[in-house]
Design an enzyme around this catalytic site. Structure first.
Site, PDB file in Angstrom:
ATOM      1  N   TRP A 265      41.354  65.757   9.419  1.00 54.93           N
ATOM      2  CA  TRP A 265      42.168  64.790  10.155  1.00 54.93           C
ATOM      3  C   TRP A 265      43.486  64.462   9.474  1.00 54.93           C
ATOM      4  O   TRP A 265      44.418  64.002  10.122  1.00 54.93           O
ATOM      5  CB  TRP A 265      41.364  63.513  10.386  1.00 54.93           C
ATOM      6  CG  TRP A 265      40.646  63.560  11.685  1.00 54.93           C
ATOM      7  CD1 TRP A 265      39.636  64.413  12.017  1.00 54.93           C
ATOM      8  CD2 TRP A 265      40.898  62.749  12.830  1.00 54.93           C
ATOM      9  NE1 TRP A 265      39.240  64.165  13.309  1.00 54.93           N
ATOM     10  CE2 TRP A 265      39.987  63.143  13.828  1.00 54.93           C
ATOM     11  CE3 TRP A 265      41.781  61.715  13.106  1.00 54.93           C
ATOM     12  CZ2 TRP A 265      39.952  62.553  15.091  1.00 54.93           C
ATOM     13  CZ3 TRP A 265      41.736  61.124  14.359  1.00 54.93           C
ATOM     14  CH2 TRP A 265      40.839  61.554  15.338  1.00 54.93           C
TER      15      TRP A 265
ATOM     16  N   TYR B 244      40.345  72.648   7.989  1.00 51.44           N
ATOM     17  CA  TYR B 244      40.026  71.643   9.005  1.00 51.44           C
ATOM     18  C   TYR B 244      40.110  70.229   8.440  1.00 51.44           C
ATOM     19  O   TYR B 244      39.723  69.990   7.306  1.00 51.44           O
ATOM     20  CB  TYR B 244      38.605  71.890   9.532  1.00 51.44           C
ATOM     21  CG  TYR B 244      38.253  70.931  10.627  1.00 51.44           C
ATOM     22  CD1 TYR B 244      38.735  71.130  11.910  1.00 51.44           C
ATOM     23  CD2 TYR B 244      37.497  69.794  10.383  1.00 51.44           C
ATOM     24  CE1 TYR B 244      38.462  70.232  12.924  1.00 51.44           C
ATOM     25  CE2 TYR B 244      37.213  68.890  11.383  1.00 51.44           C
ATOM     26  CZ  TYR B 244      37.702  69.118  12.652  1.00 51.44           C
ATOM     27  OH  TYR B 244      37.435  68.218  13.649  1.00 51.44           O
TER      28      TYR B 244
HETATM   29  N1  LIG Z   1      26.649  65.053   9.579  1.00 50.11           N
HETATM   30  C1  LIG Z   1      27.784  64.940  10.257  1.00 50.11           C
HETATM   31  N2  LIG Z   1      28.908  65.504   9.778  1.00 50.11           N
HETATM   32  C2  LIG Z   1      30.061  65.384  10.461  1.00 50.11           C
HETATM   33  C3  LIG Z   1      30.121  64.666  11.675  1.00 50.11           C
HETATM   34  C4  LIG Z   1      28.919  64.080  12.163  1.00 50.11           C
HETATM   35  O1  LIG Z   1      28.881  63.448  13.234  1.00 50.11           O
HETATM   36  N3  LIG Z   1      27.779  64.222  11.414  1.00 50.11           N
HETATM   37  N4  LIG Z   1      31.316  64.567  12.346  1.00 50.11           N
HETATM   38  C5  LIG Z   1      32.263  65.648  12.159  1.00 50.11           C
HETATM   39  C6  LIG Z   1      33.570  65.386  12.769  1.00 50.11           C
HETATM   40  S1  LIG Z   1      33.580  65.017  14.451  1.00 50.11           S
HETATM   41  C7  LIG Z   1      34.734  65.517  12.092  1.00 50.11           C
HETATM   42  S2  LIG Z   1      36.211  65.419  12.971  1.00 50.11           S
HETATM   43  C8  LIG Z   1      34.758  65.804  10.640  1.00 50.11           C
HETATM   44  C9  LIG Z   1      35.886  65.075   9.895  1.00 50.11           C
HETATM   45  O2  LIG Z   1      36.122  65.648   8.675  1.00 50.11           O
HETATM   46  P1  LIG Z   1      37.530  65.510   7.928  1.00 50.11           P
HETATM   47  O3  LIG Z   1      38.627  65.403   8.925  1.00 50.11           O
HETATM   48  O4  LIG Z   1      37.608  66.606   6.936  1.00 50.11           O
HETATM   49  O5  LIG Z   1      37.367  64.109   7.190  1.00 50.11           O
HETATM   50  P2  LIG Z   1      38.469  63.145   6.559  1.00 50.11           P
HETATM   51  O6  LIG Z   1      37.730  62.250   5.641  1.00 50.11           O
HETATM   52  O7  LIG Z   1      39.275  62.522   7.636  1.00 50.11           O
HETATM   53  O8  LIG Z   1      39.353  64.142   5.698  1.00 50.11           O
HETATM   54  C10 LIG Z   1      40.724  64.061   5.665  1.00 50.11           C
HETATM   55  C11 LIG Z   1      41.186  64.282   4.222  1.00 50.11           C
HETATM   56  O9  LIG Z   1      42.598  64.443   4.239  1.00 50.11           O
HETATM   57  C12 LIG Z   1      43.177  63.657   3.190  1.00 50.11           C
HETATM   58  N5  LIG Z   1      44.541  63.319   3.634  1.00 50.11           N
HETATM   59  C13 LIG Z   1      44.958  62.263   4.365  1.00 50.11           C
HETATM   60  N6  LIG Z   1      46.275  62.341   4.588  1.00 50.11           N
HETATM   61  C14 LIG Z   1      46.716  63.460   3.998  1.00 50.11           C
HETATM   62  C15 LIG Z   1      47.989  64.086   3.892  1.00 50.11           C
HETATM   63  O10 LIG Z   1      49.001  63.607   4.382  1.00 50.11           O
HETATM   64  N7  LIG Z   1      48.041  65.272   3.223  1.00 50.11           N
HETATM   65  C16 LIG Z   1      46.952  65.829   2.633  1.00 50.11           C
HETATM   66  N8  LIG Z   1      47.104  66.989   2.000  1.00 50.11           N
HETATM   67  N9  LIG Z   1      45.738  65.246   2.708  1.00 50.11           N
HETATM   68  C17 LIG Z   1      45.625  64.092   3.388  1.00 50.11           C
HETATM   69  C18 LIG Z   1      42.259  62.480   3.043  1.00 50.11           C
HETATM   70  O11 LIG Z   1      42.379  61.927   1.745  1.00 50.11           O
HETATM   71  C19 LIG Z   1      40.885  63.099   3.331  1.00 50.11           C
HETATM   72  O12 LIG Z   1      40.277  63.552   2.152  1.00 50.11           O
HETATM   73  O13 LIG Z   1      33.495  65.471  10.064  1.00 50.11           O
HETATM   74  C20 LIG Z   1      32.424  66.121  10.720  1.00 50.11           C
HETATM   75  N10 LIG Z   1      31.195  65.971   9.963  1.00 50.11           N
HETATM   76  N1  LIG Z   2      35.435  54.247  13.221  1.00 46.93           N
HETATM   77  C1  LIG Z   2      35.484  55.578  13.425  1.00 46.93           C
HETATM   78  N2  LIG Z   2      35.714  56.049  14.667  1.00 46.93           N
HETATM   79  C2  LIG Z   2      35.743  57.382  14.881  1.00 46.93           C
HETATM   80  C3  LIG Z   2      35.604  58.305  13.832  1.00 46.93           C
HETATM   81  C4  LIG Z   2      35.362  57.787  12.526  1.00 46.93           C
HETATM   82  O1  LIG Z   2      35.200  58.537  11.552  1.00 46.93           O
HETATM   83  N3  LIG Z   2      35.302  56.430  12.363  1.00 46.93           N
HETATM   84  N4  LIG Z   2      35.678  59.655  14.083  1.00 46.93           N
HETATM   85  C5  LIG Z   2      36.336  60.081  15.300  1.00 46.93           C
HETATM   86  C6  LIG Z   2      36.010  61.467  15.622  1.00 46.93           C
HETATM   87  S1  LIG Z   2      36.795  62.717  14.783  1.00 46.93           S
HETATM   88  C7  LIG Z   2      35.168  61.815  16.593  1.00 46.93           C
HETATM   89  S2  LIG Z   2      34.915  63.458  16.972  1.00 46.93           S
HETATM   90  C8  LIG Z   2      34.454  60.792  17.370  1.00 46.93           C
HETATM   91  C9  LIG Z   2      32.975  61.100  17.433  1.00 46.93           C
HETATM   92  O2  LIG Z   2      32.487  60.601  18.609  1.00 46.93           O
HETATM   93  P1  LIG Z   2      30.913  60.659  18.822  1.00 46.93           P
HETATM   94  O3  LIG Z   2      30.384  61.946  18.364  1.00 46.93           O
HETATM   95  O4  LIG Z   2      30.653  60.277  20.225  1.00 46.93           O
HETATM   96  O5  LIG Z   2      30.485  59.476  17.846  1.00 46.93           O
HETATM   97  P2  LIG Z   2      29.231  59.256  16.881  1.00 46.93           P
HETATM   98  O6  LIG Z   2      29.382  57.864  16.378  1.00 46.93           O
HETATM   99  O7  LIG Z   2      29.102  60.341  15.906  1.00 46.93           O
HETATM  100  O8  LIG Z   2      27.995  59.304  17.858  1.00 46.93           O
HETATM  101  C10 LIG Z   2      27.872  58.349  18.898  1.00 46.93           C
HETATM  102  C11 LIG Z   2      26.444  57.933  19.039  1.00 46.93           C
HETATM  103  O9  LIG Z   2      25.659  58.975  19.602  1.00 46.93           O
HETATM  104  C12 LIG Z   2      24.326  58.586  19.415  1.00 46.93           C
HETATM  105  N5  LIG Z   2      23.454  59.761  19.419  1.00 46.93           N
HETATM  106  C13 LIG Z   2      23.141  60.576  18.392  1.00 46.93           C
HETATM  107  N6  LIG Z   2      22.264  61.528  18.795  1.00 46.93           N
HETATM  108  C14 LIG Z   2      22.026  61.290  20.097  1.00 46.93           C
HETATM  109  C15 LIG Z   2      21.196  61.921  21.075  1.00 46.93           C
HETATM  110  O10 LIG Z   2      20.511  62.906  20.827  1.00 46.93           O
HETATM  111  N7  LIG Z   2      21.217  61.397  22.316  1.00 46.93           N
HETATM  112  C16 LIG Z   2      21.957  60.310  22.646  1.00 46.93           C
HETATM  113  N8  LIG Z   2      21.927  59.881  23.905  1.00 46.93           N
HETATM  114  N9  LIG Z   2      22.737  59.690  21.744  1.00 46.93           N
HETATM  115  C17 LIG Z   2      22.770  60.182  20.492  1.00 46.93           C
HETATM  116  C18 LIG Z   2      24.254  57.885  18.082  1.00 46.93           C
HETATM  117  O11 LIG Z   2      23.496  56.683  18.213  1.00 46.93           O
HETATM  118  C19 LIG Z   2      25.718  57.631  17.749  1.00 46.93           C
HETATM  119  O12 LIG Z   2      25.963  56.310  17.334  1.00 46.93           O
HETATM  120  O13 LIG Z   2      34.593  59.512  16.781  1.00 46.93           O
HETATM  121  C20 LIG Z   2      35.933  59.193  16.469  1.00 46.93           C
HETATM  122  N10 LIG Z   2      35.985  57.799  16.138  1.00 46.93           N
HETATM  123 MO   LIG Z   3      35.775  64.713  15.147  1.00 48.86          MO
END
Ligand SMILES: Nc1nc2c(c(=O)[nH]1)N[C@H]1C(S)=C(S)[C@@H](COP(=O)(O)OP(=O)(O)OC[C@H]3O[C@@H](n4cnc5c(=O)[nH]c(N)nc54)[C@H](O)[C@@H]3O)O[C@H]1N2
Ligand SMILES: Nc1nc2c(c(=O)[nH]1)N[C@H]1C(S)=C(S)[C@@H](COP(=O)(O)OP(=O)(O)OC[C@H]3O[C@@H](n4cnc5c(=O)[nH]c(N)nc54)[C@H](O)[C@@H]3O)O[C@H]1N2
Ligand SMILES: [Mo]
Length: 775
Positions: free
Chosen positions: A111, A109
């Protein structure tokens, strides 16, 4: 002056050129609000954290495959590509003949980079399908672990709901009251998977506000919506939105404001929901007074807001964040039930939407020609896990689990292969993840930089940055296809994922190589994958440049489907002719199917379930661990935009002035944040944008495990990685989604020694050889 190239990323399109002091990055002119995240790329190409050569964990090289402690900080041996490819080919053959594809986890998994051909997961999946005939996959995502499986049972495909039903254009024209749970922060819509040509969201919100549209933000954090929108902030206690929604539903029912015709014609199960609102089953009606004690939002406010919903043209939206928590299904389901009672679902810019503003590709139009994508081949292995069950699977081979009611068994994984993701960023309870990864025979990681995941691997392949190769940037909900032109040769011996896997396929044999590459070089593939787009443009009578002209121009505009309310509008117009894809063909306020699974944590209708681990005497504060503002996840955490957002060189911990005063904390202090899972250091910033009782530590700081100076924590991160503090506990037995958004912690001022940051250091390298090895 060097050549300027056009390029694209998940956070926007840009021009790049080698300047005097490193890379010059200029946003593309088509973007009205470019993201500062672009600047993180400066200095990245030759950053000391780059993986420059293939590298093998010394203990693996000496003792071969097998379970072991894969400690971060253990030494690696750099090897040639030939050696790495042949070690990997041997390991593939061993696992293939002894165990088969059910022993390979290629869920991988993450990005990765925005390019469509060099899409790391597509590449590694294609390789594993070729080399093994398949692999154990991970289903759903960390983004939408609960909602993606749930919404199809209740209303329809979650991608369709978020991307192709309620559009920003319709909201701009129609919406009078926008009730947002979790917010619409432009910092999040900075990001779109595959790229974003124009950041429209903040502009759209300004226009809506300018014509008198009203926003209500329900969130523990005020800046989840931009300040200039003038939203009303309802500073909710984390994890309690369902109670608020149920209380609003109660008011509509109690005051006869629910749209009974809509509920009768378009929904099933309202009667049961009504009965549960009135408290017939388990005592106590779900009144605003009941909800006030749970949510912290005054009863009067709840009642007034509920009445407003039916008086205005209203849109209710739920951010991903709400379901990335224990019982994450409930707020999504309850919001849908509330919107059904309001009765505006299927009308333009009104009703219910999901994840709007959480990302840039929501609320836009769908492109009407194919975009270039690489086929992953056929996975003949049926075994899968919910993607966030990674540690659970590795630690419990053979154990039963359920997913959407289906009984399954965790496979026994011997080979773990990761490309384009960072589990030591994205997973919860990182000390448990380390232990889980210790169970496999071999862990392979393809990476650009020495992340904690790479440092935990046995074999690491050095991968190019997107600026070091040619590619396409495109996504189905963005109207522009970009050439991602190569700026320079890869650093060190890095290769693209394609070339890296081609080398391993070649070491396996001519059949594997031919199946993986189909005889094409990367350059051949680009021309090949562009062709369907060109042909479709030509068939529509549009400008259809050949590949060379497209490449020279740098981008083309793609046609989009007309802006419509998608399947929800069609359903509203004619529910018989256009039933929903749900079991009943209608909106399911009560789901007979889910009720039939007999789960206590997700019964057949939306219910209030308090979190099992609320703050207590030891850990009195809520932790919000969300998506980071200054970067995409952990990517380029060493870049200038990310670094500037840290406090005292550590991840920033935001908290309210009342809590700060009680804890004796001042701006710029170092704090120790801790709970039963682990501890970390973080730099304090005091702000009343965060409600009392809550601390905010965004995710994304590279994991930096070091000995705990106090000797007490199970794991201690010197940098502020929030996932040392989150519980590895799925959303529910229904979906087992990621629940990392909300935790509980104790915070103390840190006056002890501050360890040097080691997160961005490569591992120690030693010279060694497989022979001559006595350990
Ligand atoms: N506590 C907590 N944990 C969370 C979340 C949260 O809200 N709270 N959010 C979750 C969510 S929504 C998501 S989507 C995940 C994201 O988790 P990830 O998608 O695993 O996070 P990234 O840091 O984007 O990891 C991408 C990795 O790919 C590498 N990379 C970039 N380009 C390339 C390429 O071309 N080839 C290869 N081989 N590698 C490459 C980058 O260096 C990086 O290390 O995290 C989740 N974790
Ligand atoms: N700059 C930046 N943008 C991103 C990403 C990133 O890594 N960096 N990741 C991308 C990805 S993969 C995803 S999936 C999306 C994630 O999209 P989201 O999951 O919507 O984004 P978050 O910033 O994790 O959370 C949004 C807000 O939800 C609020 N929140 C937390 N718990 C609760 C709750 O119990 N109730 C309510 N009402 N609000 C709560 C928090 O204040 C938080 O700031 O973002 C995307 N956009
Ligand atoms: Mo995500």
């Amino acid at each position: 002056m060097t050549r300027k190239v056009i390029h694209s990323s998940h956070w926007g399109a840009y021009y790049a050129r080698q300047g005097k002091d490193g890379l010059d990055i200029t946003p593309h002119e088509g973007d009205r609000a470019p993201s500062e995240i672009l600047q993180n790329m400066r200095g990245a190409l030759d950053h000391p954290a780059r993986v420059l050569r293939p590298a093998v964990r010394q203990s693996w090289l000496r003792r071969g495959p097998g379970p072991r402690d894969r400690a971060i900080g253990d030494p690696f041996v750099e090897v040639s590509w030939d050696t790495a490819a042949s070690l990997l080919a041997d390991e593939v053959r061993r696992v293939r003949s002894a165990h088969g594809p059910e022993a390979v986890y290629g869920g991988s998994y993450g990005w990765a980079s925005a390019g469509r051909f060099h899409h790391a997961q597509s590449q590694v999946h294609r390789f594993l399908n070729t080399a093994f005939g398949g692999y154990v996959s991970g289903v759903a995502s960390y983004s939408a672990g609960a909602s993606a499986p749930l919404l199809p049972r209740l209303i329809g495909n979650y991608t369709e709901i978020s991307r192709n039903t309620v559009s920003w254009k319709h909201i701009e024209a129609e919406t009078e009251l926008f009730l947002s749970f979790g917010g619409l922060p432009p910092r999040n819509s900075a990001i779109g998977n595959g790229g974003v040509s124009d950041h429209i969201e903040h502009d759209m919100m300004r226009r809506i506000a300018a014509r008198g549209g009203v926003f209500h933000l329900v969130s523990p954090i005020r800046d989840d919506i931009p300040d200039d929108i003038g939203a009303t902030w309802h500073a909710i206690r984390p994890g309690t939105d369902t109670a608020l929604m149920l209380a609003m539903a109660y008011v509509l029912q109690d005051e006869g404001l629910a749209d009974t015709a809509f509920l009768k014609d378009y929904c099933v199960g309202y009667e049961r929901f009504r009965s549960s609102l009135l408290g017939n089953a388990d005592g106590g009606p779900r009144t605003p007074v009941w909800a006030e004690t749970i949510t912290g939002i005054p009863a009067d406010t709840i009642a007034t807001l509920a009445r407003d919903l039916v008086r205005k043209r209203t849109l209710i939206s739920v951010a991903h964040a709400l379901q990335r928590a224990e019982f994450g299904e409930q707020p999504v389901w309850a919001a849908l039930a509330l919107a059904a009672m309001v009765g505006q679902i299927g009308l333009k810019g009104r009703g219910f939407t999901y994840a709007l503003g959480s990302l840039a590709h929501t609320g836009r139009q769908r492109v009407s020609v194919p975009i270039p994508v690489l086929s992953q081949g056929i996975n003949r292995c049926a075994a899968f896990i919910p993607v966030a069950a990674i540690s659970e699977m590795l630690l419990n081979p053979g154990a039963p689990f359920r997913f959407m009611g289906q009984k399954q068994t965790y496979p026994d994984i011997r080979l773990l292969w990761w490309a384009g993701g960072n589990p030591f960023h994205h997973h919860q309870e990182l000390h448990r993840l380390s232990r889980a990864i210790g169970r496999v025979d071999t862990f392979v990681v393809q990476e650009q930089v020495w992340t904690a995941t790479a440092k935990s691997a046995d074999i690491v392949l050095p991968i190019s940055f997107s600026l070091e190769r040619d590619d396409f940037g495109a996504t189905r909900n963005d109207p522009r296809l970009f050439a991602m032109q190569r700026l320079c040769a890869p650093s060190g011996e890095a290769r693209s994922d394609y070339d890296a896997l081609s080398a391993v396929a070649a070491a396996l044999g001519p059949d594997e190589h031919a199946a993986f590459t189909e005889g094409r070089s990367a350059a051949d593939w680009l021309r090949h994958l562009y062709e369907p787009t060109r042909v479709a443009l030509e068939a529509m009578g549009l400008d259809a440049p050949d590949f060379d002209r497209f490449w020279q121009d740098g981008w083309i505009d793609l046609p989009c489907h007309p802006d419509s309310g998608g399947f929800l509008e069609a359903f509203r117009n004619d529910p018989q002719e256009h039933p929903l894809g749900t079991p009943s063909g209608k909106i399911e306020i009560h789901s007979r199917e889910i009720a039939g699974y007999g789960l206590d944590d997700v019964p057949g209708l939306p219910v209030w379930r308090p979190h099992r681990r609320p703050p207590n005497a030891d850990y009195p504060l809520f932790l919000i661990a969300n998506a980071p503002e200054s970067k995409l996840h952990s990517q380029l955490d060493f870049g200038p935009t990310s670094t500037a957002a840290k406090v005292a060189g550590r991840e920033r911990l935001r908290l309210n002035s009342v809590d700060a005063a009680r804890l004796g904390l001042r701006d710029g202090d170092m704090a120790r944040v801790e709970n039963e899972c682990g501890a970390c250091l973080a730099g304090v910033q005091i702000t009343d944008l965060v409600r009392d009782g809550v601390v905010h530590l965004q995710t994304g700081a590279w994991f930096d495990p070091q000995p705990d100076p106090e000797g007490a924590a199970r794991v201690f991160c010197a940098h502020g990685n929030a996932n040392v503090l989150t519980h590895d506990k799925g959303t529910s037995q229904l979906t087992h989604g990621c629940s990392g958004q909300i935790g509980r912690v104790n915070v103390r001022k840190w006056t002890g020694p501050i360890p040097r940051l080691r997160a961005f250091d490569p591992p120690p390298f030693v010279s060694d050889s497989p022979e001559g090895s006595a350990s």
